[in-house]
Design an enzyme around this catalytic site. Structure first.
Site, short mmCIF file in Angstrom:
data_model
loop_
_atom_site.label_atom_id
_atom_site.label_comp_id
_atom_site.label_asym_id
_atom_site.label_seq_id
_atom_site.Cartn_x
_atom_site.Cartn_y
_atom_site.Cartn_z
N HIS A 84 -6.07 8.45 11.49
CA HIS A 84 -5.69 7.02 11.47
C HIS A 84 -4.20 6.84 11.17
CE1 HIS A 84 -10.16 5.80 10.63
NE2 HIS A 84 -9.94 6.13 11.88
N ALA A 89 -15.69 12.91 -5.85
CA ALA A 89 -15.30 14.04 -5.00
C ALA A 89 -14.26 14.93 -5.68
CB ALA A 89 -14.77 13.53 -3.67
N ARG A 104 0.83 -1.21 0.00
CA ARG A 104 0.00 0.00 0.00
C ARG A 104 0.86 1.26 0.00
NH1 ARG A 104 -4.15 -0.70 4.62
NH2 ARG A 104 -4.65 1.44 4.07
#
Ligand code: BV8
Length: 305
Positions: A127, A296, A70
């Site tokens: 986070h 968005a 990631r």
């Protein structure tokens, strides 16, 4: 221009205090996947096996491969026009002559808001970040911030593969102006090997070596206290929040999902930017709530203009 948009923009001009709550949907247009839904990261993998302290305790090599993969993909991605629109708002709020108070609360760990030129003082990565590393020893406070090296150790070589893109119509890189959204990103994590602890990232400070871990908040862990306090102070101060922008999030995860109600209860209004919005919100019949359906990255530059 829709009636909702006109109404929203009129209200926006009057706002003195704004919060943006951001989720994975904001980074879809940058080529990163969401978590839930048919193309989400958690579709093929159980978050309990990869994003909890127990998972790391049981198999740190597996978890490190997941986060290394990631990290690699987040490093390849670029902030999109939605990130830039929020960054503009954040910088407007930090001007000496500004009477706007503003914070972005992002659940995303991809670092894209930070890389978009967002003012540091009003960005809260609740986070954590894929690019932060923390020592796992209770005796050691070592943290490494914004470490962009890849791979972090030789053993993590092999995690440099991109998310699968099915039926990709047009590359974002090739045609940035159209900003084609690739809704068909299908993340397929492929753990390739068993990696012994000694070949994973190690704390450079601990004498006998301790494992470093990704500086993200796993399920079941508390969020960083200083971050929580700053966000709480912003939302709960006497000077209440006028507007919360809820961008690309399913609102599944606590405590992020509690902020909308906390703003509403003090009289603030809500504007949702999401590809998936309930019909009654779209029709404008939910009190003090606007809904804008779509990407968005496309919607924010128009709505926040
Ligand atoms: C805590 C970092 C106190 C890691 C993440 C039962 C047992 C144990 C715990 C709990 C429990 N019930 C509740 C809890 C608490 C738990 C929780 O909320 N669990 C949920 C799953 C029920 N929360 C916690 O554990 C938190 N800590 O509460 O401490 C405590 C402790 C113990 C027990 C109780 C309390 C810590 C939570 C932090 C988890 N870490 N990330 C990593 O990334 O690997 S959260 C994870 O979900 C993601 O990382 C992401 O940040 C977050 C939120 O997801 P979204 O961003 O909303 O993404 P999602 O895919 O869901 O939605 C995407 C949206 O985008 C969709 O709506 C889609 O329509 C839209 N979209 C798609 N494309 C676009 C778009 N919108 C616009 N444009 C587009 N182009």
């Amino acid at each position: 221009m829709s009636k909702q948009l006109v109404e929203f923009q009129e209200y926006l001009k009057t706002c003195r205090k704004i919060v943006a709550l951001v989720g994975a949907g904001l980074s879809v247009s940058s080529g990163l996947p969401t978590f839930r839904g048919s193309q989400g990261l958690w579709k093929n993998f159980n978050m309990i096996d990869l994003a909890t302290p127990d998972a790391f305790y049981i198999d740190p090599g597996l978890v490190w491969q997941f986060y290394s993969w990631r990290r690699y993909n987040a490093l390849q991605a670029k902030p999109n026009k939605g990130h830039l629109a929020l960054s503009a708002l954040s910088n407007l709020a930090t001007r000496k002559d500004s009477n706007l108070e503003y914070i972005t609360i992002t659940q995303n760990v991809d670092g894209l808001s930070s890389r978009s030129g967002h003012a540091k003082e009003n960005l809260y990565e609740i986070h954590g970040s894929l690019f932060n590393l923390n020592c796992t020893s209770f005796m050691c406070n070592y943290v490494d911030r914004n470490n962009l090296k890849h791979p972090l150790t030789k053993a993590l070589e092999g995690t440099e593969y991109e998310y699968d893109r099915k039926n990709r119509k047009r590359s974002l890189e090739e045609d940035d102006s159209s900003h084609q959204v690739d809704y068909s990103i299908s993340p397929q994590f492929r753990p390739v090997k068993n990696i012994p602890e000694s070949e994973l990232p190690q704390c450079p400070v601990c004498k006998d070596g301790s494992l470093l871990r990704p500086g993200v908040v796993w399920f079941g862990e508390s969020l960083p206290l200083n971050v929580m306090n700053s966000v709480d102070n912003f939302i709960e101060s006497n000077n209440s929040v006028d507007l919360i922008l809820v961008i690309g999030t399913s609102g599944t995860v606590y405590p992020a999902n509690s902020y909308v109600d906390r703003v509403k209860v003090k009289g603030g209004k809500v504007a949702i930017f999401n590809t998936d919005i309930e019909e009654d919100i779209l029709q404008g019949i939910v009190k003090d709530t606007w809904g804008f359906r779509g990407d968005a990255a496309e919607l924010l530059p128009i709505a926040l203009k």
